[in-house]
Write a protein that holds these residues in place. Structure first.
Motif, PDB file in Angstrom:
ATOM      1  N   LEU A  24       0.631  -1.200   0.051  1.00 20.64           N
ATOM      2  CA  LEU A  24       0.044  -0.048  -0.179  1.00 20.64           C
ATOM      3  C   LEU A  24       0.888   1.115  -0.049  1.00 20.64           C
ATOM      4  CD1 LEU A  24      -2.623  -1.182   2.548  1.00 20.64           C
ATOM      5  CD2 LEU A  24      -2.811  -1.591   0.048  1.00 20.64           C
ATOM      6  N   GLY A  25       0.636   1.923  -0.973  1.00 21.91           N
ATOM      7  CA  GLY A  25       1.625   3.079  -1.144  1.00 21.91           C
ATOM      8  C   GLY A  25       3.181   2.876  -1.820  1.00 21.91           C
ATOM      9  N   SER A  26       2.893   1.918  -3.118  1.00 24.86           N
ATOM     10  CA  SER A  26       4.092   1.320  -3.409  1.00 24.86           C
ATOM     11  C   SER A  26       4.917   2.235  -4.074  1.00 24.86           C
ATOM     12  CB  SER A  26       3.615   0.111  -4.208  1.00 24.86           C
ATOM     13  OG  SER A  26       2.720   0.520  -5.216  1.00 24.86           O
ATOM     14  N   GLY A  27       4.308   3.530  -4.754  1.00 23.03           N
ATOM     15  CA  GLY A  27       5.395   4.391  -5.408  1.00 23.03           C
ATOM     16  C   GLY A  27       5.987   3.603  -6.514  1.00 23.03           C
ATOM     17  N   ALA A  30      10.565   0.777  -4.773  1.00 23.49           N
ATOM     18  CA  ALA A  30      11.653   0.308  -4.187  1.00 23.49           C
ATOM     19  C   ALA A  30      11.436  -0.684  -3.145  1.00 23.49           C
ATOM     20  CB  ALA A  30      12.179   1.508  -3.461  1.00 23.49           C
ATOM     21  N   PHE A  31      10.650  -0.746  -2.416  1.00 24.13           N
ATOM     22  CA  PHE A  31      10.261  -1.870  -1.639  1.00 24.13           C
ATOM     23  C   PHE A  31       9.494  -3.194  -2.208  1.00 24.13           C
ATOM     24  CE2 PHE A  31      11.904   0.918   1.752  1.00 24.13           C
ATOM     25  CZ  PHE A  31      12.471   0.087   2.645  1.00 24.13           C
ATOM     26  N   THR A  32       8.537  -3.020  -3.346  1.00 22.97           N
ATOM     27  CA  THR A  32       8.156  -3.700  -4.193  1.00 22.97           C
ATOM     28  C   THR A  32       8.927  -4.734  -4.530  1.00 22.97           C
ATOM     29  OG1 THR A  32       6.541  -2.014  -4.897  1.00 22.97           O
ATOM     30  CG2 THR A  32       5.735  -4.227  -5.433  1.00 22.97           C
ATOM     31  N   VAL A  48      -0.588  -0.698  -4.691  1.00 18.21           N
ATOM     32  CA  VAL A  48      -1.780   0.144  -4.345  1.00 18.21           C
ATOM     33  C   VAL A  48      -1.083   1.568  -4.458  1.00 18.21           C
ATOM     34  CG1 VAL A  48      -3.528   1.171  -3.323  1.00 18.21           C
ATOM     35  CG2 VAL A  48      -3.555  -1.420  -3.257  1.00 18.21           C
ATOM     36  N   ASP A  49      -1.156   2.413  -5.182  1.00 17.13           N
ATOM     37  CA  ASP A  49      -0.846   3.866  -5.181  1.00 17.13           C
ATOM     38  C   ASP A  49      -2.084   4.691  -5.797  1.00 17.13           C
ATOM     39  OD1 ASP A  49       2.298   5.183  -4.310  1.00 17.13           O
ATOM     40  OD2 ASP A  49       1.044   6.395  -5.379  1.00 17.13           O
ATOM     41  N   ARG A  50      -1.914   5.998  -5.428  1.00 15.63           N
ATOM     42  CA  ARG A  50      -3.000   6.957  -5.897  1.00 15.63           C
ATOM     43  C   ARG A  50      -1.877   7.697  -7.162  1.00 15.63           C
ATOM     44  NH1 ARG A  50      -3.393  11.012  -0.999  1.00 15.63           N
ATOM     45  NH2 ARG A  50      -1.074  11.455  -0.621  1.00 15.63           N
ATOM     46  N   ASP A  51      -0.637   7.455  -7.283  1.00 18.55           N
ATOM     47  CA  ASP A  51       0.022   8.101  -8.155  1.00 18.55           C
ATOM     48  C   ASP A  51      -0.004   6.966  -9.659  1.00 18.55           C
ATOM     49  OD1 ASP A  51       2.021   8.900 -10.033  1.00 18.55           O
ATOM     50  OD2 ASP A  51       3.050   9.697  -8.387  1.00 18.55           O
ATOM     51  N   ARG A  52      -0.516   7.141 -10.621  1.00 20.43           N
ATOM     52  CA  ARG A  52      -0.477   6.460 -11.703  1.00 20.43           C
ATOM     53  C   ARG A  52       0.628   6.247 -12.372  1.00 20.43           C
ATOM     54  NH1 ARG A  52      -5.639   4.629 -13.672  1.00 20.43           N
ATOM     55  NH2 ARG A  52      -7.232   5.410 -12.530  1.00 20.43           N
ATOM     56  N   ALA A  75      -4.751   1.325  -8.965  1.00 24.40           N
ATOM     57  CA  ALA A  75      -4.736   3.220  -8.635  1.00 24.40           C
ATOM     58  C   ALA A  75      -5.769   3.176  -7.892  1.00 24.40           C
ATOM     59  CB  ALA A  75      -4.673   3.891 -10.122  1.00 24.40           C
ATOM     60  N   ALA A  76      -5.301   3.704  -6.535  1.00 29.86           N
ATOM     61  CA  ALA A  76      -6.445   3.759  -5.723  1.00 29.86           C
ATOM     62  C   ALA A  76      -5.915   4.706  -4.490  1.00 29.86           C
ATOM     63  CB  ALA A  76      -7.281   2.748  -5.205  1.00 29.86           C
ATOM     64  N   ASP A  77      -6.784   5.188  -3.682  1.00 25.37           N
ATOM     65  CA  ASP A  77      -6.415   6.009  -2.392  1.00 25.37           C
ATOM     66  C   ASP A  77      -6.612   4.761  -1.273  1.00 25.37           C
ATOM     67  OD1 ASP A  77      -6.497   7.227  -0.035  1.00 25.37           O
ATOM     68  OD2 ASP A  77      -7.621   8.613  -0.625  1.00 25.37           O
ATOM     69  N   PHE A  78      -5.555   4.677  -0.576  1.00 23.72           N
ATOM     70  CA  PHE A  78      -5.675   3.247   0.198  1.00 23.72           C
ATOM     71  C   PHE A  78      -6.315   3.724   1.696  1.00 23.72           C
ATOM     72  CE2 PHE A  78      -1.112   4.618   1.148  1.00 23.72           C
ATOM     73  CZ  PHE A  78      -1.059   5.231   2.424  1.00 23.72           C
ATOM     74  N   THR A  79      -6.912   5.182   1.809  1.00 24.55           N
ATOM     75  CA  THR A  79      -7.564   5.535   2.981  1.00 24.55           C
ATOM     76  C   THR A  79      -9.040   5.062   2.812  1.00 24.55           C
ATOM     77  OG1 THR A  79      -7.909   7.710   2.245  1.00 24.55           O
ATOM     78  CG2 THR A  79      -5.980   7.378   3.598  1.00 24.55           C
ATOM     79  N   ALA A  80      -9.510   4.848   1.376  1.00 19.84           N
ATOM     80  CA  ALA A  80     -10.825   4.223   1.108  1.00 19.84           C
ATOM     81  C   ALA A  80     -10.647   2.770   0.835  1.00 19.84           C
ATOM     82  CB  ALA A  80     -11.169   5.059   0.228  1.00 19.84           C
ATOM     83  N   MET A  92       3.408  -1.939   4.262  1.00 16.14           N
ATOM     84  CA  MET A  92       3.384  -0.579   4.113  1.00 16.14           C
ATOM     85  C   MET A  92       4.610   0.257   4.275  1.00 16.14           C
ATOM     86  SD  MET A  92      -0.318   0.584   5.673  1.00 16.14           S
ATOM     87  CE  MET A  92      -0.613   1.905   4.594  1.00 16.14           C
ATOM     88  N   ALA A  93       5.309   0.810   3.221  1.00 12.08           N
ATOM     89  CA  ALA A  93       6.576   1.237   3.414  1.00 12.08           C
ATOM     90  C   ALA A  93       6.579   2.969   3.093  1.00 12.08           C
ATOM     91  CB  ALA A  93       7.574   0.441   2.614  1.00 12.08           C
ATOM     92  N   ASN A  94       6.958   3.380   4.093  1.00 16.47           N
ATOM     93  CA  ASN A  94       7.033   4.871   4.024  1.00 16.47           C
ATOM     94  C   ASN A  94       5.802   5.638   3.325  1.00 16.47           C
ATOM     95  OD1 ASN A  94       9.885   4.976   4.820  1.00 16.47           O
ATOM     96  ND2 ASN A  94      10.135   4.283   2.847  1.00 16.47           N
ATOM     97  N   SER A  95       4.599   4.977   3.920  1.00 17.73           N
ATOM     98  CA  SER A  95       3.450   5.537   3.340  1.00 17.73           C
ATOM     99  C   SER A  95       2.207   5.885   4.463  1.00 17.73           C
ATOM    100  CB  SER A  95       2.849   4.455   2.358  1.00 17.73           C
ATOM    101  OG  SER A  95       2.541   3.171   2.960  1.00 17.73           O
TER     102      SER A  95
HETATM  103  C1  SAM Z   1       7.540   8.151   0.044  1.00 11.00           C
HETATM  104  S1  SAM Z   1       6.634   7.284  -1.162  1.00 11.00           S
HETATM  105  C2  SAM Z   1       7.114   5.529  -0.744  1.00 11.00           C
HETATM  106  C3  SAM Z   1       6.956   4.742  -1.829  1.00 11.00           C
HETATM  107  C4  SAM Z   1       7.547   3.362  -1.546  1.00 11.00           C
HETATM  108  N1  SAM Z   1       6.836   2.486  -0.594  1.00 11.00           N
HETATM  109  C5  SAM Z   1       9.054   3.201  -0.874  1.00 11.00           C
HETATM  110  O1  SAM Z   1       9.038   3.026   0.254  1.00 11.00           O
HETATM  111  O2  SAM Z   1       9.767   3.426  -1.806  1.00 11.00           O
HETATM  112  C6  SAM Z   1       4.881   7.230  -0.699  1.00 11.00           C
HETATM  113  C7  SAM Z   1       3.901   6.843  -1.715  1.00 11.00           C
HETATM  114  O3  SAM Z   1       2.609   6.452  -1.030  1.00 11.00           O
HETATM  115  C8  SAM Z   1       1.762   7.201  -1.858  1.00 11.00           C
HETATM  116  N2  SAM Z   1       0.478   7.421  -1.227  1.00 11.00           N
HETATM  117  C9  SAM Z   1       0.403   8.343  -0.049  1.00 11.00           C
HETATM  118  N3  SAM Z   1      -0.700   8.422   0.265  1.00 11.00           N
HETATM  119  C10 SAM Z   1      -1.362   7.516  -0.239  1.00 11.00           C
HETATM  120  C11 SAM Z   1      -2.853   7.120  -0.465  1.00 11.00           C
HETATM  121  N4  SAM Z   1      -3.682   7.772   0.747  1.00 11.00           N
HETATM  122  N5  SAM Z   1      -3.387   6.318  -1.049  1.00 11.00           N
HETATM  123  C12 SAM Z   1      -2.473   5.597  -2.096  1.00 11.00           C
HETATM  124  N6  SAM Z   1      -1.190   6.102  -2.100  1.00 11.00           N
HETATM  125  C13 SAM Z   1      -0.800   7.053  -1.192  1.00 11.00           C
HETATM  126  C14 SAM Z   1       2.302   8.109  -2.586  1.00 11.00           C
HETATM  127  O4  SAM Z   1       1.646   8.422  -3.746  1.00 11.00           O
HETATM  128  C15 SAM Z   1       3.722   7.705  -2.799  1.00 11.00           C
HETATM  129  O5  SAM Z   1       3.990   6.899  -4.046  1.00 11.00           O
END
Ligand code: SAM
Length: 175
Positions: A24-27, A30-32, A48-52, A75-80, A92-95
């Motif tokens: 979740l928040g895979s960006g 890097a961690f995937t 899952v990431d909101r950034d396509r 492509a989705a918001d993980f808060t929903a 969940m890495a840095n998200s």
């Molecule tokens: C700092 S990056 C970390 C990416 C990766 N997990 C890593 O550690 O390299 C945070 C990622 O979380 C995503 N993100 C933050 N809030 C989010 C949300 N509510 N729903 C989906 N993606 C989210 C951002 O778009 C971004 O790609």
């Protein structure tokens, strides 16, 4: 940090924990990539990431490096709520530090996991953020937040020093 650092941070949380995961928040992945390396052929990761744009970059990197791991980009918001199968694990890495009110998100995360499923968290070891890392939580704080959210057996796995906010830790919690 390089790929070996990413693998080292999450290895113990992932190994032996089943093959169907979400990140979740895979960006850009890097961690995937580390997760895919640890799951190996037959692994399945819902990313899952909101950034396509980030998802597209990540998909290319994963297809090149780990073609035998099945990737399902979402492509989705993980808060929903998100439609996901019952999962063996969630990374969940840095998200999570982007979420101020963490309890509702953690309730969703708990619900995606099968009984005994794993949550692997990677976060900065800090309780005060900045504009780039707005709501971090140290491992001590995460320990109590995780219990309140219904997770059990939370423990720290590894830490690495970070010039940014001091350190990064990984932690494992179970449903
Ligand atoms: C700092 S990056 C970390 C990416 C990766 N997990 C890593 O550690 O390299 C945070 C990622 O979380 C995503 N993100 C933050 N809030 C989010 C949300 N509510 N729903 C989906 N993606 C989210 C951002 O778009 C971004 O790609």
């Amino acid at each position: 940090m390089d790929h070996a650092d990413h693998v080292r941070l999450i290895r113990e949380g992932v190994s032996g924990g089943g093959s169907t995961w979400a990140d979740l928040g895979s960006g850009e992945g890097a961690f995937t990539l580390a997760l895919a390396d640890l799951l190996g052929p037959g692994g399945s990761i819902h990313t899952v990431d909101r950034d396509r744009g980030a998802l597209e970059v990540q998909l290319r990197r994963l297809e090149t490096a780990f073609p035998a791991v099945r990737i399902t980009p979402i492509a989705a918001d993980f808060t929903a709520p998100i439609e996901l199968p019952s999962l063996d694990g969630i990374l969940m890495a840095n998200s999570l530090h982007f979420v101020r009110d963490k309890a509702p998100v953690l309730a969703l995360v708990l619900g995606y996991l099968r009984p005994g499923g794993r949550l692997v968290l990677v976060e900065y070891g800090a309780d005060h953020g900045n504009p780039y890392v707005p709501y971090p939580l140290s491992f001590v704080t995460w320990s109590s937040v995780a219990v309140a959210a219904g997770f059990r057996d939370t423990r720290q796995l590894a830490t690495v020093p970070s010039r940014f906010l001091g350190s990064i830790y990984s932690a494992l919690s179970l449903r």
